[in-house]
Design a protein around this motif. Sequence first.
Motif: not given
Ligand SMILES: [Zn+2]
Length: 256
Positions: A100, A102, A104-105, A169, A190
């Motif tokens: 996804h 976000h 941190d990804h 998520h 996640d």
């Molecule tokens: Zn996430």
Amino acid sequence: MRTSEQQGVLLYAFTCGHITLPMSFFLDGEPGKARVPACVFLIDHPKGLVLFDTGFSDRFVGMEKGLGKIVDMPDGANISDRLKAIDVDPGQIDYIINSHLHIDHAGGNHMLPNATIIVQTPEWDFGLSGEDSAYDKVDFDLGQPVKRIDGEHDLFGDGTIVIFSTAGHTPGHQSVRVRTATGEAVLAADCCNMRRSLDEMHLPDHCYNVDQYRGSLETLSRLRRAGAQVFYGHDPEFWSQVPQAQELDLNTLPPA
Ligand SMILES: [Zn+2]
């Protein structure tokens, strides 16, 4: 880096930064805080080099205010530097599969200039909508080619890297099954933060869609029962036992 003796699909793991968040963010109702890794995988397939997620951006290095208070991103921890450390040129990465988008990804996407991003259509649309502050378009809206998919996708058509939807998520979360010489890995991200998420069917305190989240955990549970090694997305204890920046042998990991 692939030697002549190495065959098939090779899998490597890295952590690219950490973030400290309330434990309930990962397991609803749990007290305290957790410092968790942002995890990245390199999948070396004979037909191409693939990353699953790209960790935090190096824009967090030295940041002390705002997100800098909870994001721990040391110099040299970004995916580009981590690849170079094992003699992989970031310019040679063909695909980025983002679980996804976000922060941190997808934070390292900008360091992989020749990669095509593979993302579920609802994830791309939601990420661009600006509705959720866990996304930042500077990470992923970069003009790189984007291959939008809907549901399952067998990347090279040989069953070794199969992307599948694990929504809940976020609207378009996806995970990957990777068939290696030492077994099948499931790169969860996640949709399954911790080993306990799966052991206890324990949801986080926030989901885009609770029913979808539960369904995704059930899918993972079936795969684990069938013998796959699940890589839990943010489990610090599990990740402390995963060897980094070397070819993974799934038989040496802690038992599922
Ligand atoms: Zn996430």
